[in-house]
Design an enzyme around this catalytic site. Sequence first.
Site, PDB file in Angstrom:
ATOM      1  N   SER A 184     -10.761   1.939  10.815  1.00  0.00           N
ATOM      2  CA  SER A 184      -9.886   1.788   9.662  1.00  0.00           C
ATOM      3  C   SER A 184      -9.473   3.160   9.107  1.00  0.00           C
ATOM      4  O   SER A 184      -8.877   3.955   9.814  1.00  0.00           O
ATOM      5  CB  SER A 184     -10.595   0.923   8.615  1.00  0.00           C
ATOM      6  OG  SER A 184      -9.716   0.396   7.671  1.00  0.00           O
ATOM      7  N   ASP A 202      -4.376  -7.951  12.674  1.00  0.00           N
ATOM      8  CA  ASP A 202      -5.144  -7.200  11.676  1.00  0.00           C
ATOM      9  C   ASP A 202      -4.363  -7.162  10.366  1.00  0.00           C
ATOM     10  O   ASP A 202      -3.260  -6.626  10.307  1.00  0.00           O
ATOM     11  CB  ASP A 202      -5.398  -5.779  12.176  1.00  0.00           C
ATOM     12  CG  ASP A 202      -6.413  -5.016  11.343  1.00  0.00           C
ATOM     13  OD1 ASP A 202      -6.470  -5.237  10.119  1.00  0.00           O
ATOM     14  OD2 ASP A 202      -7.143  -4.185  11.909  1.00  0.00           O
ATOM     15  N   HIS A 210      -9.905  -7.603  11.204  1.00  0.00           N
ATOM     16  CA  HIS A 210      -9.792  -6.162  11.011  1.00  0.00           C
ATOM     17  C   HIS A 210     -10.708  -5.428  11.972  1.00  0.00           C
ATOM     18  O   HIS A 210     -11.919  -5.625  11.951  1.00  0.00           O
ATOM     19  CB  HIS A 210     -10.155  -5.832   9.563  1.00  0.00           C
ATOM     20  CG  HIS A 210      -9.999  -4.395   9.202  1.00  0.00           C
ATOM     21  ND1 HIS A 210      -8.933  -3.622   9.625  1.00  0.00           N
ATOM     22  CD2 HIS A 210     -10.789  -3.569   8.457  1.00  0.00           C
ATOM     23  CE1 HIS A 210      -9.062  -2.403   9.150  1.00  0.00           C
ATOM     24  NE2 HIS A 210     -10.176  -2.343   8.451  1.00  0.00           N
TER      25      HIS A 210
END
Length: 508
Positions: free
Chosen positions: A224, A450, A478
């Site tokens: 991320s 995502d 995610h």
Amino acid sequence: MRRSRRLLAAIAAAGALVLTGCTIPGFLQSEPERSEPTGESVDAELEPFYSQVLEWQSCDDFQCTTVTAPLDWDDPSAGETELALIRQTARGGDRIGSLLVNPGGPGGSGYDFIAESIDFAVGPELQQRYHVVGFDPRGVGRSTPVQCFDAARMDEYLFGIPEAERGTDAWIAEVGAAAQEFGAACAEGTGELLGNVDTVSAARDLDLLRAVLGDDELHFLGYSYGTFLGATYAGLYPDRVGRLVLDGAIDPSASNDEVTQAQAIGFEKALRAYLADCLTGSDCPFSGTVDDAADEVARLLASVEQSPIRGSDGRYLGADSLVTAIIFPLYSAESWSYLSEMFESVMFGEADTALAFADLYYGRESGGTYRDNSTEAFRAVNCLDYTYDADVSSMRESAAELAEAAPIIGPYFGYGDIGCAAWPYQSESERAAISAEGAAPILVIGTTGDPATPYQWAVALAEQLDSGVLVSYEGEGHTAYRKSNACIDATVESFLLDGTVPEADPQC
């Protein structure tokens, strides 16, 4: 919204997933307990930092230590800040080096991620060959932290209900005053560090960690926001890139408005995917078509916007907190059944389940304390990493575009500039593409469904990087590695273990 792999581990800890794990109890760490630096040549003012010898202490089943870094990398004599590290030493022979792991955020604790969820973060084969190192970036957790409000004031800041109507001049003034008060508290509690928690500074810290851990090249697994940290490192030090994996990629060139709109659209798509799945089951709180169910969610948000629901602890569930509660389970499709339970409870006028989901998102404990400073650090880093527009007419125009692009979620994502427009320290850099010319191959992973880091960001980053290699995962949720997809896991581990670069996107 916060983009952290550790959110998934938090869901796991709450019982919504069963993917996380810990190191084997009683596992004894192997030697050595000292890390000798590389001894490379650096500027004289940086030599005291790059020549540190790390003394590792026993921390339950791990080893931990602290590294000293310059407070201001542009003026290394101006002061120091501390960085907290934890590691599991390689369990087998033929060690490759240290693998530094960042869970995302910004503001996520890599220290806690490894200490609490190492098997969720890194596969067993990598644990055999690497010292797995978790670290708290500057301003985060056990490192010298950003410090702002106490728990009671944080509750009011996060869960307080503005008196004025959303989007009006009075509402903007009210929200702006709260943001200014928060920023002033952060400046008072944190000092000069608050102006030096940007990602470029954190990437320079990353190079320091590489050197004092004794590695000539950086091996890094970033989830991320950690992909932006890793890409920033590659842009600064392309010749020191070892094996970098960037999972759930962020587009470094995207502006704050572009990021917000892409995430609003991403979460709305994930919400509709949940609703489509929900409507096939017998326990779904919705009925009719996906559009019917989406309209019901929109009405539910409008209802608590007008009439917040009081929870058993005295806090109120308003639209902003309900949006947070909806988003939290959307990070993983395995959590969708819990989202159904939450929706049903709110439909019956009960706020506690939704507030509990928001608490998990913010790291709030059941007793009203906060387990970490991730919310404060998230705001502090983002305020320095992006530029913001304080012009009210511009904010209203952007808010209208958000509401049109994502009619359910978008109306509650608007006016985000307010939080940083009056921040004590302003950004001095523009977002730009990162090419990292000359770097070794870098794996960039994108998940087609995502919601937090949309797939197109991975495509963009892989194209920007001179040596970027796109790896696509066809799925929801995610990030992709360690999410029960054998194709992704094998691709990542072959690269980190053997340096094997896919000849083409495996499209897992």
